[in-house]
Scaffold this motif. Structure first.
Motif, short mmCIF file in Angstrom:
data_model
loop_
_atom_site.label_atom_id
_atom_site.label_comp_id
_atom_site.label_asym_id
_atom_site.label_seq_id
_atom_site.Cartn_x
_atom_site.Cartn_y
_atom_site.Cartn_z
N GLN A 150 7.13 -0.40 -7.33
CA GLN A 150 6.24 0.06 -6.27
C GLN A 150 5.08 0.86 -6.84
OE1 GLN A 150 6.46 -0.93 -3.07
NE2 GLN A 150 4.45 0.05 -2.88
N GLN A 151 5.36 1.72 -7.82
CA GLN A 151 4.28 2.47 -8.48
C GLN A 151 3.29 1.52 -9.16
OE1 GLN A 151 5.44 5.62 -11.15
NE2 GLN A 151 6.83 6.55 -9.66
N ALA A 152 3.82 0.44 -9.72
CA ALA A 152 2.96 -0.54 -10.40
C ALA A 152 1.99 -1.18 -9.40
CB ALA A 152 3.81 -1.61 -11.08
N LEU A 153 2.50 -1.54 -8.22
CA LEU A 153 1.63 -2.15 -7.21
C LEU A 153 0.56 -1.17 -6.74
CD1 LEU A 153 4.22 -4.08 -5.01
CD2 LEU A 153 2.62 -5.03 -6.67
N GLU A 154 0.95 0.08 -6.54
CA GLU A 154 -0.02 1.09 -6.09
C GLU A 154 -1.08 1.34 -7.15
OE1 GLU A 154 2.49 4.38 -5.19
OE2 GLU A 154 3.34 3.46 -3.37
N ALA A 155 -0.64 1.41 -8.43
CA ALA A 155 -1.59 1.64 -9.52
C ALA A 155 -2.53 0.45 -9.70
CB ALA A 155 -0.85 1.92 -10.82
N ALA A 156 -1.99 -0.76 -9.53
CA ALA A 156 -2.83 -1.96 -9.67
C ALA A 156 -3.94 -1.97 -8.62
CB ALA A 156 -1.97 -3.22 -9.57
N ARG A 157 -3.61 -1.55 -7.41
CA ARG A 157 -4.60 -1.55 -6.33
C ARG A 157 -5.62 -0.43 -6.48
NH1 ARG A 157 0.32 -2.30 -2.90
NH2 ARG A 157 0.50 -4.54 -2.46
N SER A 158 -5.17 0.72 -6.96
CA SER A 158 -6.07 1.88 -7.02
C SER A 158 -6.82 2.02 -8.34
CB SER A 158 -5.28 3.17 -6.76
OG SER A 158 -4.30 3.38 -7.76
#
Length: 458
Positions: A36-44
């Protein structure tokens, strides 16, 4: 930094080891401890590449990769999946989920860094193409439509015809593309005879060791096949060949004991990407030519330059990377027209545009935005690099006289250049251009033929 890389792994030790390896090559590394952190970091954070551990709890690498590919914001980010499971099923699941490559633990550092370089290079080219295509769409040019896709043409080049026949028999029932068997010489001759293959599959060793790598180098150096994907089939283990192949711009690698389904997946991915990039390239090349190219110099005009610069500013705001904007103006150009005539003035503008273009990178934007005024935007550029580039341009125009007409007449011209830096903290295009214009005014006021940098917001 050479590129921003997101490492996603729930084991802190694994992240630290990878970060050390990548940071030593001057990559900017960010970390995520869960899917989940990976998805958030990829988007931001908009990383240029994601290295993703397959065996994370709660949300594993496969699920993360599928989520990345289903999101328009992250679908283009290349993904390297890291796994300790070397079975074929795990590899196929990762490829079907959208991973660009799968590397197995323990990682070979040279292969990892070569794969990173290869994917970042391809990603940078694709991003620039998409950026230019999005500018075209804003200008009212429709992107080329996919329409009905005809089968592709895949060329197989192996050391022995029997090997190529075996490859074809394994592949023919799994893809709809035409499969052709060629020799090395036939592959090079095809550049000048008939339609080009949409993809090459080449053995690393042909009649001689590494001859497949030499053929790869030849194909990538030719205009006709520069953008044609090449999948190299290498013996296992062959780390040195893999590194060389990737640095020679191989699109993908597979071992010579490949699973047919894996080969078919990689072929489908490469042909799909080629067709997407061909359509984008067609949009850029054909859609822009008439409307946004200055007919005198062949440079982009103001209509193209300002929207494209806006995209550069917006991307820098997202990625927090610096970039440079320059406004260049020929000194006392009116006297050239008055003394030699407008035809001579046109020749000067053509030659100056040529010299500027020869001294810029392929990713830099160059446009003629006024009579004798030019605009340059240099993405991912520091202040020191921008200063050096501006001085190089000024010197390139000043150092050699320009011949006028067919006779012996020649004259010298000079440039004044104003530079402003974008720092990724603001996306105000108007303010950025105003600062570059003030810097140009200062260069003119202080005696012309010089570079001035506006540092008020850098």
């Amino acid at each position: 930094m050479a590129g921003r890389i997101l490492i996603a792994d729930n084991v802190a030790t694994n992240r630290i080891v990878l970060k050390v390896k990548l940071s030593s090559a001057f990559y900017d590394v960010i970390q995520a401890a869960s899917g989940q952190q990976a998805l958030e970091a990829a988007r931001s954070e908009h990383p240029d590449l994601i290295i993703l551990d397959a065996q994370m709890p709660e949300m594993d690498g496969i699920s993360v990769c599928e989520a990345l590919r289903s999101d328009p914001i992250t679908e283009h980010i290349p993904v390297i999946m890291i796994t300790s499971s070397s079975d074929t099923t795990s590899k196929l699941r990762a490829l079907k989920a959208g991973a660009d490559d799968i590397l197995f633990k323990p990682l070979d550092e040279l292969t990892l860094l070569a794969r990173v370089r290869s994917l970042l290079r391809a990603c940078g080219t694709a991003d620039e193409l998409r950026l230019r295509a999005s500018t075209c769409r804003e200008l009212g040019f429709a992107e080329a439509q996919a329409g009905f896709e005809m089968p592709g043409n895949v060329a197989l080049i192996a050391a022995h015809k029997e090997t190529a026949l075996r490859w074809r028999s394994l592949l023919v029932s799994k893809v709809s593309d035409r499969i052709t068997i060629l020799s090395r010489n036939e592959a090079l001759q095809s550049l000048y005879n008939g339609p080009m293959p949409d993809m090459f599959i080449i053995a690393g060793d042909l009649d001689h060791p590494d001859e497949g790598l030499r053929l790869l180098s030849e194909l990538k150096s030719r205009t006709e096949t520069r953008y044609t994907p090449v999948l190299m089939v290498l013996k296992q283990p062959s780390h040195s060949q893999a590194v060389v192949a990737l640095d020679l711009d191989a699109s993908d690698l597979i071992s010579d004991d490949f699973d047919p389904e894996e080969l078919a997946l990689r072929v489908k991915t490469q042909i799909k990407r080629k067709r997407q990039s061909d359509r984008l390239r067609e949009t850029v090349q054909d859609g822009l030519r008439m409307a946004v190219i200055d007919p005198l110099t062949g440079l982009y005009n103001r209509r193209y330059a300002l929207p494209h610069l806006g995209h550069i500013v917006e991307r820098a705001y997202q990625t927090k990377r610096r970039f440079a904007v320059m406004i260049l103006d020929l000194d006392r150009f009116k006297s050239v027209n008055d003394s030699f005539g407008h035809a001579a003035g046109d020749e000067v503008l053509i030659e100056v545009a040529k010299r500027i273009r020869e001294n810029l990178r392929g990713v830099d934007l160059l446009a003629r935005i006024g009579g004798e005024e030019f605009l340059i935007a240099m993405p991912d550029t520091s202040l020191s690099v921008a200063r050096i580039a501006a001085e190089r341009l000024r010197h390139a125009v000043e150092q050699t006289e320009i011949t006028i007409g067919a006779g012996p007449k020649s004259l010298s011209v000079t440039l004044s250049i104003g530079v402003a830096m974008g720092d990724g903290k603001s996306h105000s295009l108007t303010e950025l251009l105003a600062r570059a214009d003030r810097a140009l005014f200062t260069a003119k006021s202080d005696g012309r033929n010089q570079v001035t940098v506006n540092l008020s917001a850098a």
